[in-house]
Every structure is written in C-alpha cells, then in structure tokens.
Write an enzyme that holds these catalytic residues in place. Structure first.
Site, mmCIF file in Angstrom:
data_model
loop_
_atom_site.group_PDB
_atom_site.id
_atom_site.type_symbol
_atom_site.label_atom_id
_atom_site.label_comp_id
_atom_site.label_asym_id
_atom_site.label_seq_id
_atom_site.Cartn_x
_atom_site.Cartn_y
_atom_site.Cartn_z
ATOM 1 N N LYS A 195 -4.404 -3.676 3.291
ATOM 2 C CA LYS A 195 -4.387 -2.210 3.454
ATOM 3 C C LYS A 195 -4.404 -1.494 2.107
ATOM 4 O O LYS A 195 -5.202 -0.578 1.887
ATOM 5 C CB LYS A 195 -3.127 -1.808 4.233
ATOM 6 C CG LYS A 195 -2.788 -0.336 4.157
ATOM 7 C CD LYS A 195 -1.557 -0.010 4.952
ATOM 8 C CE LYS A 195 -0.339 0.437 4.202
ATOM 9 N NZ LYS A 195 -0.382 1.505 3.270
ATOM 10 N N ASN A 196 -3.496 -1.907 1.218
ATOM 11 C CA ASN A 196 -3.348 -1.140 -0.032
ATOM 12 C C ASN A 196 -4.550 -1.299 -0.968
ATOM 13 O O ASN A 196 -4.780 -0.438 -1.814
ATOM 14 C CB ASN A 196 -2.049 -1.533 -0.743
ATOM 15 C CG ASN A 196 -0.824 -1.046 0.021
ATOM 16 O OD1 ASN A 196 -0.952 -0.235 0.937
ATOM 17 N ND2 ASN A 196 0.341 -1.550 -0.331
ATOM 18 N N ARG A 210 9.915 9.697 -3.802
ATOM 19 C CA ARG A 210 8.534 9.374 -4.155
ATOM 20 C C ARG A 210 7.844 10.441 -5.028
ATOM 21 O O ARG A 210 6.782 10.959 -4.666
ATOM 22 C CB ARG A 210 7.696 9.067 -2.899
ATOM 23 C CG ARG A 210 8.313 7.984 -2.047
ATOM 24 C CD ARG A 210 7.436 7.592 -0.881
ATOM 25 N NE ARG A 210 6.512 6.520 -1.220
ATOM 26 C CZ ARG A 210 5.687 5.943 -0.342
ATOM 27 N NH1 ARG A 210 5.666 6.343 0.903
ATOM 28 N NH2 ARG A 210 4.867 4.980 -0.724
ATOM 29 N N ASP A 257 7.937 -4.015 0.840
ATOM 30 C CA ASP A 257 7.283 -3.841 2.139
ATOM 31 C C ASP A 257 7.749 -4.882 3.164
ATOM 32 O O ASP A 257 7.613 -4.675 4.367
ATOM 33 C CB ASP A 257 5.755 -3.918 1.987
ATOM 34 C CG ASP A 257 5.183 -2.640 1.402
ATOM 35 O OD1 ASP A 257 5.910 -1.635 1.324
ATOM 36 O OD2 ASP A 257 3.992 -2.633 1.011
ATOM 37 N N CYS A 315 4.952 7.071 4.178
ATOM 38 C CA CYS A 315 6.254 6.775 4.780
ATOM 39 C C CYS A 315 7.374 7.535 4.077
ATOM 40 O O CYS A 315 7.374 7.649 2.846
ATOM 41 C CB CYS A 315 6.523 5.274 4.712
ATOM 42 S SG CYS A 315 5.416 4.331 5.757
ATOM 43 N N ARG A 353 -1.029 2.643 11.390
ATOM 44 C CA ARG A 353 -1.532 3.006 10.053
ATOM 45 C C ARG A 353 -1.823 1.765 9.218
ATOM 46 O O ARG A 353 -2.653 1.804 8.312
ATOM 47 C CB ARG A 353 -0.503 3.862 9.310
ATOM 48 C CG ARG A 353 -0.441 5.310 9.742
ATOM 49 C CD ARG A 353 0.417 6.135 8.790
ATOM 50 N NE ARG A 353 0.226 5.689 7.426
ATOM 51 C CZ ARG A 353 1.197 5.519 6.546
ATOM 52 N NH1 ARG A 353 2.433 5.790 6.852
ATOM 53 N NH2 ARG A 353 0.927 5.081 5.326
#
Ligand code: UD1
Length: 415
Positions: A22-23, A122, A303, A117, A395
């Site tokens: 994903k990233n 952040r 994660d 998220c 997601r």
C-alpha cells in the site's frame, strides 16, 4: 448497517497471495505528478487508498488506463498544477506527496492538510523544513503553500526519522542538481519508490543507509515497474493463522522485509518457515506472551502493533507493548476488552494479560490497522463478531474478506 461478520475458531489452511505494498503504491502513483511520461505500474493493490491516489492524479490532468485488475498505465505528460479539495486530501495521509511532487514539476504547491488514521498529532514540520532547505518559501496555515526559488544544491538533516518527510523531500529534490538528505527513514517501501524513480531516470543512491544522495532527474524513461509485496499484509496473515490455528502458505513476500516480524512470532512460539519468496505458518492456536517495542525500520513496525496486541490478548501469560512511533495508536483497546481481553494502558505502554479465549462482540474499527487487529481477534474468538466502520480496513487490505474465506475463515460482509 454495513460491516464484516466473523464466526471465530475456524482453522485456516491453504495458500494466500500477498498484494502490492500500500505505502509504495500511493507514493509511486503520486510521484508521477513530478515527472512527465508514460509509466506502467504492476502489482497495484486493489484498495481504497489507491483509488484516492488515482482520483488525485486525475485532478492534475493525468490519464490513467486500467490495463487489468492490478496493472495501471499513467500518462502524466500533460499534468497541470492543481489544488486538491480538502475532502479528497483528507481521505488518506499520503495525499501530501502532491506537495513534493508539485514543487519539482511546477515549482510551487498549495495543499490542504492530509487525512489518514487518527493515531497521533502527525505534524508535517519536517516536510516543510526540508522544502525550505531546498529554497522554497513556505506559507503555513489552513492551506499550506510554497514557491521554489532556484537552488542547485541542498543538504538537509531530518530531526528524527520520518517516512512521509523522507518521501516528500525525495520528490521535491528531483528538480535540484544535487541533494543530500541525512537521517532518512529506511522503510523498504521508500526503497521501492526510489527504484521506481531511478527506473524513470532519477539518480538516487544510498538507500539502506542514513543518507541519500539525489542527483535530480534528467532523461525521463517511460518505465514499467512492479510494486513490492506488502509485508504488513503478510504479517497480518501470519497473526491470523497464529490465533486461529492452521497451516497457511503466504506467497509473494520478500522474507528479509519481515525479519523483525518473524522474529517476534518465533519469540511467542509460532514457527514461520521461510522460502525464497514465501512463508509457511503452522500453529495449533497456542503461543506465549512477549514484550514488543515499535521502532522505525528495521525495528518492529508500528503498523503491526495493534495486530500483535490482538494476538497477545489470547496468549499464555503476560505481555507488554511499547508504542514509540505514534503517541496515540491504542484506539482498539476498548473493542478488544469488550471481547474479553485484559489490556490496560499506561502512557505509551500496554500491559496485556492473556486470556484463554476472546469472545465475539459487536465492535467498531477506529482506524486501518486497529480494524485489522479486530479481524485477527475475531478469527480466534468464541462466537460471532461484527465489525462496523469497515471502510477503514478497505483503505489498506486488498480483498481481505475473500482472501480469508479462501483459507477457511467464516467471514462475510453484511449490508
Ligand atoms: C508512514 C506510513 C504509516 C506508518 C508510518 C511509520 C504511509 C502512507 N504511511 O506514516 O503506515 O505507520 O509511516 O512507519 O506511508 N512526525 C513529526 N513531524 C513530521 C513528520 C512526522 O512530528 O514532519 C512524527 C509523526 O507524528 C510520528 C513520527 O514522526 O509520530 C513518524 O511519522 P512518519 O514516519 O512520518 O509516518 P507517516 O509518514 O505519517
């Protein structure tokens, strides 16, 4: 009410194929804003964050062809600068890569703050500091904008390791002749983005060390690139098999990316056998507690932290988890305790006393990995669990319900 329903304690058996990371996928897709060309990208995971990245690219005027379910061709030859709507920016975290990419392509950007998220404050101060070091004048408010002054060379040291900051700085540096970035993050998917950019004609060296040297991008190649496998998805299937019991072969992985993860499973007594590009997990559903501390790569990935918390809730004995990357990544505790877990929090640390079996409950996913943690817990629990707010999970986990069904889980969507 939509959601996911799981009847726990079915053993998992068979094979599961891991999708593209994903990233990497979101970073690689959005990096195409920086460079004009035609790029074929394979092993693209079928997740909502990829849909969001494609939507953003379309707003910049790129053309995207879906070649098959996991292959896209992006034509970014004619992209024009754009300010993406707040609602689209806030669908995911990685949307802020448009900032670095736009600085390279247009010499400026204007963005709303990204979403993603809710796992801590952040801030993006390190991204902006790097842009400033590259000669950009930055205006920081509800909308953040920057204009680049011509600068040939730059050397910037991050105050601490940041994945997003490193990626945004790489993207912004492509217009400079030479950039040195120090104290960079080393997550494998940053290497994946670098490999893609080098395949397109960039000259980026030093990945795997603390320091990257970027000598811009001159002759752009229309490259074809395959995204690396998602090691967090693989880790999630290891945890699912560990708690439910069974024998599952996990295909399409790079075992070296999972070293710390596999080491943690082996500490609790779950054997993970490695092959060149697959793993096999064999579990009778019994394992012991341990102590885990998250850290930037090559440390234990944050994660995986919620997923391990779910697993350790049903371990034999006590465990502790220290979350050192994000200050608020424990949103799953209420749901796991509702399932009968015994978890208490003290600041950045969780104390978990393993229980014999978790029990099914009606619970809610509060973010992506917390949602995955609840699925793992439900697979090992007595009785039926329903998970609402499953959009968070979609997601980042491609076809998770189908993949788990294929290996024997009793799981379905409810509408
Ligand atoms: C990325 C990943 C996410 C992963 C995380 C850490 C993507 C899309 N997301 O998130 O899956 O959990 O790395 O491995 O790739 N920070 C600041 N200032 C900054 C930047 C970061 O204070 O300018 C702080 C953050 O609040 C956090 C820590 O640094 O506490 C690490 O954040 P970072 O590595 O940047 O994570 P993300 O890029 O947001």
């Amino acid at each position: 009410m939509s959601g996911i329903i799981i009847k726990g304690q079915n053993k998992l058996n068979g094979e599961v194929n891991i999708s593209g990371m994903k990233n990497s996928a979101v970073a690689i897709i959005l990096s195409c804003i920086a460079i004009p060309g035609v790029f074929t990208i394979r092993n693209v995971p079928q997740i909502d964050d990829v849909k969001t990245a494609k939507e953003i690219l379309l707003c910049f005027g790129a053309t995207i062809y879906d070649m098959d379910e996991e292959t896209i061709r992006i034509d970014s030859t004619n992209v024009k600068n754009a300010t993406i709507s707040k609602s689209l920016m806030q669908k995911m975290r990685a949307s802020y890569y448009v900032a670095g990419a736009s600085l390279t392509r247009f010499g400026e950007f204007s963005i709303h703050l990204p979403g993603g998220c809710n796992i801590g404050k952040r801030p993006i101060d390190q991204h902006l500091k790097a842009f400033k070091a590259m000669g950009a004048e930055v205006c920081d408010g509800n909308i953040i904008s920057a204009k680049s002054n011509d600068l040939d060379e730059c050397c910037f040291t991050f105050d601490f390791k940041t994945v997003g900051g490193t990626i945004n700085a790489i993207l912004a540096s492509l217009r400079l002749k030479k950039t040195i970035l120090k104290n960079v993050a080393q997550e494998p998917y940053i290497g994946d983005l670098i490999d893609f950019l080098n395949c397109c004609g960039a000259n980026i060296t030093g990945f795997g060390t603390d320091e990257l040297v970027i000598k811009g991008i001159e002759n752009i190649n229309n490259c074809s690139y395959t995204i690396m496998p998602d090691y967090i998805e693989a880790g999630t299937y290891i945890a699912a098999t560990a708690i439910a019991g069974g024998n599952v072969k996990i295909n399409n992985v790079v075992p070296s990316h999972l070293e710390k993860i596999v080491e943690s499973f082996s500490k609790i007594g779950i054997e993970v056998l490695k092959d060149s590009n697959s793993l096999r997990v064999i579990s009778n559903g019994e394992y012991r507690g341990t102590n885990i501390e998250t850290a930037p790569y090559p440390g234990f990935p944050t994660d995986m932290q919620p997923i391990m918390a779910a697993l350790l809730s049903a371990a034999d004995g006590e465990s502790t988890i220290k979350e050192k990357v994000f200050e608020n990544r424990f949103g799953f505790i209420g749901s796991l305790n509702k399932m009968g877990a015994d978890i208490t929090q003290d600041g950045d640390k969780l104390y978990i006393t393993g229980v014999e079996k978790l029990s099914g409950a009606s619970i809610e996913a509060v973010d992506l990995r917390a949602g995955a943690a609840l699925i793992v817990a439900a697979l090992g629990a007595n009785g039926i669990t329903t998970i609402t707010n499953e959009g968070h999970i979609m997601r980042g986990y491609p076809l998770i319900v189908n993949k788990l069904k294929q290996i024997g889980a009793n799981i379905d969507y409810i509408n």
